[in-house]
Design a protein around this motif. Structure first.
Motif, short mmCIF file in Angstrom:
data_model
loop_
_atom_site.label_atom_id
_atom_site.label_comp_id
_atom_site.label_asym_id
_atom_site.label_seq_id
_atom_site.Cartn_x
_atom_site.Cartn_y
_atom_site.Cartn_z
N UNK A 1 -7.86 -7.58 -4.72
CA UNK A 1 -8.21 -6.87 -3.48
C UNK A 1 -9.52 -6.14 -3.97
N UNK A 2 -9.67 -5.85 -4.94
CA UNK A 2 -10.98 -4.87 -5.32
C UNK A 2 -12.01 -5.84 -5.23
N UNK A 3 -12.11 -7.02 -5.73
CA UNK A 3 -13.43 -7.70 -5.36
C UNK A 3 -13.43 -8.67 -4.12
N UNK A 4 -12.36 -8.53 -3.15
CA UNK A 4 -12.69 -8.78 -1.92
C UNK A 4 -13.18 -7.70 -1.00
N UNK A 5 -12.77 -6.46 -1.29
CA UNK A 5 -13.18 -5.32 -0.37
C UNK A 5 -14.44 -4.82 -1.02
#
Length: 295
Positions: free
Chosen positions: A95-99
């Protein structure tokens, strides 16, 4: 899962640092400019601050990525022939490296638009207005709020033997109304850190207008930055930035009938351009063309 949460928090902290630094007033010295040229206008300073903030943001992201790569190399280096524990997914990290990339792009877009609007902002009542007429292959500068000895506005026009000098005051808001007599040209003064395409007419809905406030006196070369034909490379001019009092005295001298050279000499400035000179090849070709026409 705990390790993933720590990485997600670290990514969020780095992202917060990106946005914080991007919105700050950045110091203006050689180091913090990161190679960005030093401009002479207020608008140039706004663009320099955007550049400085963007570079710092990129360095923060870079250091974070380099740190994660180094951590992975060290923590997961091969210790034996035993197959390491397999992990299917890490939801918080994914989620972090997508957002994060989306937020970074959104942040850069926001500050770019803010700076662009600031640079292109126009005042209701500029201190000075100058009409710039571009043509193949030279420039004409008209001071529409003046009246010369011939009853026409004061103007300076370049030729194959003379570089046109555009005299500007410092510490005043100057509006340029730029027009082209033939093809697309581009009005560019490198020290302004800004250039504007000079599009013939306004049928396409574009307005060839911009404003600057010059803060430093001096002589600065100007050029056409759009390939406009055979002699594009020879289409130079000079900006001569002087004090407000000298500018007023220059216009008064021009209104009395003095030409550009004499009026500049009247205020203690060199009469001819000092930052660039007519190119001999262009001058020779123009002279030959003139002789052919006369013959």
């Amino acid at each position: 899962m705990a390790r993933g949460s720590r990485l997600a928090r670290l990514a969020a902290l780095g992202l917060l640092g990106v946005f914080t630094l991007s919105g700050c007033d950045m110091p203006n010295n050689e180091f913090w400019r990161f190679g960005w040229p030093e401009g002479i206008t207020d608008q140039a300073e706004s663009m320099r601050e955007l550049w400085t903030g963007s570079v710092i943001a990129a360095l923060i992201v870079g250091v974070l990525v380099w740190g994660l790569i180094l951590y992975s190399v060290v923590a997961h280096r091969k210790r034996s022939d035993e197959l390491p524990r397999q992990t299917a997914y890490n939801l918080p990290l994914e989620i972090a490296y997508t957002i994060a990339p989306f937020l970074i792009i959104a942040g850069l877009f926001f500050f770019t638009v803010v700076t662009q609007n600031e640079v292109q902002e126009r005042s209701d009542t500029p201190d000075e207005t100058i009409a710039v007429n571009a043509f193949k292959w030279n420039w004409q500068f008209v001071y529409p709020e003046t009246t010369g000895a011939d009853g026409e506005p004061v103007n300076t026009i370049g030729s194959s033997t003379e570089i046109p000098v555009l005299v500007l005051p410092t510490d005043r808001t100057i509006r340029f109304e730029v027009a082209s007599a033939d093809v697309i040209h581009s009005f560019w003064v490198p020290e302004f850190l800004f250039k504007l395409d000079v599009i013939p007419g306004n049928e396409n809905g574009r307005d060839n207008v911009f404003e600057v406030t010059v803060r430093e006196e001096g002589a600065y070369v100007g050029r056409c930055a759009e390939l406009c034909g055979t002699y594009h490379a020879y289409m130079n001019f000079e900006v001569r930035a002087v004090s407000g009092d000298d500018y007023d005295a220059y216009l008064a001298a021009r209104e009395e009938g003095l030409d550009t050279y004499a009026a500049l000499d009247e205020i203690g400035q060199p009469g001819a351009a000092t930052s660039t000179t007519p190119l001999e090849l262009f001058q020779a070709k123009q002279d030959n063309q003139q002789q052919s026409n006369n013959g």
